[in-house]
Write a protein that holds these residues in place. Structure first.
Motif, PDB file in Angstrom:
ATOM      1  N   VAL A  20       0.864  -1.184   0.000  1.00  0.00           N
ATOM      2  CA  VAL A  20       0.000   0.000   0.000  1.00  0.00           C
ATOM      3  C   VAL A  20       0.898   1.230   0.000  1.00  0.00           C
ATOM      4  O   VAL A  20       1.536   1.540   0.994  1.00  0.00           O
ATOM      5  N   ILE A  25      -3.842   6.636   3.276  1.00  0.00           N
ATOM      6  CA  ILE A  25      -4.490   5.472   3.865  1.00  0.00           C
ATOM      7  C   ILE A  25      -3.832   5.067   5.178  1.00  0.00           C
ATOM      8  O   ILE A  25      -4.489   4.636   6.103  1.00  0.00           O
ATOM      9  N   PHE A  26      -2.523   5.246   5.278  1.00  0.00           N
ATOM     10  CA  PHE A  26      -1.824   4.838   6.488  1.00  0.00           C
ATOM     11  C   PHE A  26      -0.681   5.793   6.784  1.00  0.00           C
ATOM     12  O   PHE A  26      -0.254   6.564   5.940  1.00  0.00           O
ATOM     13  N   VAL A  36      -3.689   2.352  10.017  1.00  0.00           N
ATOM     14  CA  VAL A  36      -4.481   2.348   8.788  1.00  0.00           C
ATOM     15  C   VAL A  36      -5.838   2.992   9.062  1.00  0.00           C
ATOM     16  O   VAL A  36      -6.542   2.602   9.999  1.00  0.00           O
ATOM     17  N   THR A  38      -9.346   2.984   8.124  1.00  0.00           N
ATOM     18  CA  THR A  38     -10.136   1.956   7.439  1.00  0.00           C
ATOM     19  C   THR A  38     -11.114   2.529   6.418  1.00  0.00           C
ATOM     20  O   THR A  38     -11.410   1.877   5.426  1.00  0.00           O
ATOM     21  N   TYR A  41      -9.033   3.203   3.384  1.00  0.00           N
ATOM     22  CA  TYR A  41      -8.662   1.910   2.818  1.00  0.00           C
ATOM     23  C   TYR A  41      -9.831   1.283   2.062  1.00  0.00           C
ATOM     24  O   TYR A  41      -9.640   0.689   1.002  1.00  0.00           O
ATOM     25  N   GLU A  42     -11.030   1.437   2.580  1.00  0.00           N
ATOM     26  CA  GLU A  42     -12.229   0.908   1.898  1.00  0.00           C
ATOM     27  C   GLU A  42     -12.372   1.541   0.516  1.00  0.00           C
ATOM     28  O   GLU A  42     -12.687   0.857  -0.463  1.00  0.00           O
ATOM     29  N   LEU A  44      -9.949   2.716  -1.332  1.00  0.00           N
ATOM     30  CA  LEU A  44      -8.891   2.131  -2.163  1.00  0.00           C
ATOM     31  C   LEU A  44      -9.287   0.740  -2.655  1.00  0.00           C
ATOM     32  O   LEU A  44      -9.091   0.411  -3.822  1.00  0.00           O
ATOM     33  N   LYS A  45      -9.866  -0.060  -1.774  1.00  0.00           N
ATOM     34  CA  LYS A  45     -10.288  -1.407  -2.161  1.00  0.00           C
ATOM     35  C   LYS A  45     -11.311  -1.369  -3.288  1.00  0.00           C
ATOM     36  O   LYS A  45     -11.254  -2.186  -4.204  1.00  0.00           O
ATOM     37  N   SER A  51      -8.318  -6.656  -2.079  1.00  0.00           N
ATOM     38  CA  SER A  51      -8.072  -6.325  -0.668  1.00  0.00           C
ATOM     39  C   SER A  51      -6.630  -6.671  -0.312  1.00  0.00           C
ATOM     40  O   SER A  51      -6.366  -7.723   0.270  1.00  0.00           O
ATOM     41  N   ILE A  53      -4.354  -5.691   1.957  1.00  0.00           N
ATOM     42  CA  ILE A  53      -3.944  -5.918   3.343  1.00  0.00           C
ATOM     43  C   ILE A  53      -4.516  -7.231   3.866  1.00  0.00           C
ATOM     44  O   ILE A  53      -3.806  -8.034   4.469  1.00  0.00           O
ATOM     45  N   GLU A  63     -12.504  -2.986   7.904  1.00  0.00           N
ATOM     46  CA  GLU A  63     -13.528  -2.005   8.215  1.00  0.00           C
ATOM     47  C   GLU A  63     -14.456  -2.470   9.331  1.00  0.00           C
ATOM     48  O   GLU A  63     -15.018  -1.661  10.044  1.00  0.00           O
TER      49      GLU A  63
END
Length: 72
Positions: A20, A25-26, A36, A38, A41-42, A44-45, A51, A53, A63
């Motif tokens: 990542v 995101i982190f 992170v 979340t 990150y969601e 980005l997913k 996914s 990570i 999440e």
């Protein structure tokens, strides 16, 4: 705001940082822990349609764990 701590090895941290690249995101704190966001990150997913990570660390959805996940 909820925070979940998850212990991981140094090797896993290196792989996580490599998979990542998006700094929104982190972030890595002064102790070397990786935090992170979340929600970011969601998003980005959804863009990646994968996914990274969860696949790397063999976890369920981040999440559902907390607003922020700290990998120690």
């Amino acid at each position: 705001m909820s925070i979940k701590d998850i212990p991981i090895s140094n090797n896993q941290k290196k792989k996580l940082l490599a998979c990542v690249k998006d700094q929104s995101i982190f972030f890595q704190d002064e102790n070397g822990d990786i935090v992170v966001d979340t929600q970011a990150y969601e998003a980005l997913k959804e863009t990646l349609q994968q996914s990274p990570i969860e696949e790397l660390l063999k976890l369920d959805d981040l999440e559902t764990l907390a607003d922020y996940v700290v990998f120690q």
